[in-house]
Design an enzyme around this catalytic site. Structure first.
Site, mmCIF file in Angstrom:
data_model
loop_
_atom_site.group_PDB
_atom_site.id
_atom_site.type_symbol
_atom_site.label_atom_id
_atom_site.label_comp_id
_atom_site.label_asym_id
_atom_site.label_seq_id
_atom_site.Cartn_x
_atom_site.Cartn_y
_atom_site.Cartn_z
ATOM 1 N N LYS A 38 5.796 1.754 5.532
ATOM 2 C CA LYS A 38 5.402 3.161 5.362
ATOM 3 C C LYS A 38 6.116 4.071 6.362
ATOM 4 C CE LYS A 38 1.000 1.744 3.421
ATOM 5 N NZ LYS A 38 1.436 1.774 2.022
ATOM 6 N N GLY A 39 6.228 3.610 7.608
ATOM 7 C CA GLY A 39 6.903 4.436 8.614
ATOM 8 C C GLY A 39 8.358 4.662 8.250
ATOM 9 N N LEU A 216 -3.177 12.996 -4.861
ATOM 10 C CA LEU A 216 -3.965 12.642 -6.047
ATOM 11 C C LEU A 216 -3.104 12.051 -7.160
ATOM 12 C CD1 LEU A 216 -6.056 15.938 -5.976
ATOM 13 C CD2 LEU A 216 -6.946 13.660 -5.469
ATOM 14 N N ASP A 247 4.654 7.812 0.566
ATOM 15 C CA ASP A 247 5.512 7.946 1.754
ATOM 16 C C ASP A 247 6.503 9.090 1.572
ATOM 17 O OD1 ASP A 247 4.218 5.739 2.788
ATOM 18 O OD2 ASP A 247 5.681 4.339 1.953
HETATM 19 O O1 RIB Z 1 3.926 2.562 0.889
HETATM 20 C C1 RIB Z 1 4.768 1.577 0.403
HETATM 21 C C2 RIB Z 1 5.092 0.591 1.480
HETATM 22 O O2 RIB Z 1 3.887 -0.071 1.858
HETATM 23 C C3 RIB Z 1 6.040 -0.511 1.069
HETATM 24 O O3 RIB Z 1 7.383 -0.161 1.307
HETATM 25 C C4 RIB Z 1 5.550 -1.701 1.876
HETATM 26 O O4 RIB Z 1 6.461 -2.139 2.823
HETATM 27 C C5 RIB Z 1 4.233 -1.258 2.524
HETATM 28 O O5 RIB Z 1 4.388 -0.938 3.837
#
Ligand code: RIB
Length: 297
Positions: A38-39, A216, A247
């Site tokens: 996510k980061g 949402l 993300d």
């Molecule tokens: O938000 C998606 C991400 O969540 C993926 O890339 C996976 O690595 C997890 O961290």
């Protein structure tokens, strides 16, 4: 400068006709290995629209680390805050069904060694916005939030994956971003009720005294800030893979605020980026550029 304090993971994505139920084995139609976490996804999303971004996190000492590092370098994300530690790089198994929905299992590995102290004075001095998620140790996230508050740096936390963080840390944030599942968990932690997402978001924002954003999915997003409630729509798309859509939203939303766009504009850009991120398999494969975003504004 936007600094992302968070996870760096390599995703192995299985395209499956349907997500397996407990006890079931399914055969994948295709397999894809690519950068994720996510980061890292949020940092790359922000850099792709032209933001100045520094990543602070950890990779392992294996060959997988290069997949993530190359993705950062390709997008222009600064990696001087990324440490290489002994052991494996974080890894995720991602299953994506024919409708683009996913189920994800993460092995944090090197991410467990990420500490707030990796944010040196040199990094803090250039940081105007700090963006975090919940895939590095919670105590370190709380330490980073406290330091951001002390230094007057805008702090944004994406509460994903859902887990309760200390109340003091949540109250010290500027902005909290949740999806529907994370909003439900937050409501339970804060003992709040409400008959709609907006009602719960209003109550949570008021208890915490911060701005709250709720993503949402195909509906878009809403944002409660003081008395104001803002909304933005998602694009009407046919999703191939929703992995990393949240993300893309967070990275682009934070990057927009970091260059002083207003909440409404940041929300609109985040929703467009989240939609466009669903058009190909892989968390970082189709993150939009600034030009691509502009076409939909
Ligand atoms: O938000 C998606 C991400 O969540 C993926 O890339 C996976 O690595 C997890 O961290």
């Amino acid at each position: 400068m936007l600094t992302v304090f968070g996870s760096i993971i390599v995703d192995t994505i299985f395209s499956v006709p349907t997500l397996p139920r407990p006890g079931e084995t399914v055969l994948a139609d295709a397999l894809f290995v690519g950068p994720g976490g996510k980061g890292a996804n949020q940092a790359v999303a922000a850099a792709k629209i032209g933001a100045e971004v520094a990543m602070v996190g950890s990779v392992g000492s294996d060959a997988m680390a290069q997949i993530s590092i190359q993705a950062f370098e390709g997008a222009g994300v600064g990696v001087s805050g990324v440490q290489a530690v002994a052991g494996p790089t974080g890894s995720a198994a991602v299953m994506v069904d024919a409708g683009g929905a996913n189920a994800i299992c993460v092995a944090p590995a090197a991410n467990r060694q990420t500490v707030a102290m990796q944010m040196t004075d040199a990094v803090w001095d250039r940081t105007t916005t700090l963006l975090m998620q919940m895939e590095v140790p919670f105590g370190e996230i709380e330490a980073a939030i406290a330091e951001a508050r002390r230094r007057g740096v805008r702090s944004i936390l994406n509460l994903a994956p859902a887990a309760p963080l200390g109340l003091e840390a949540l109250k010290a944030l500027d902005i909290l971003i949740v999806n529907e599942v994370e909003l439900a968990m937050l409501a339970s932690q804060l003992r709040l009720n409400g008959d709609s997402h907006e009602a719960i978001a209003r109550a949570a924002a008021s208890v915490l005294g911060i701005t709250l954003v709720v993503t949402l999915g195909e509906t878009g997003a809403l944002c409660v800030s003081g008395d104001k409630v803002l909304t933005a729509p998602a694009l009407a798309i046919d999703p191939v893979d929703t992995t990393g859509a949240g993300d893309a939203f967070c990275g682009v939303f934070a990057a927009a605020l970091d260059v002083d766009l207003c909440l409404e504009d940041a929300l609109a850009r985040g929703c467009i980026a989240g939609s466009l991120a669903c058009l190909k398999t892989g968390a970082q494969e189709c993150l939009p550029t600034a030009d691509a975003l502009r076409k939909y504004l």
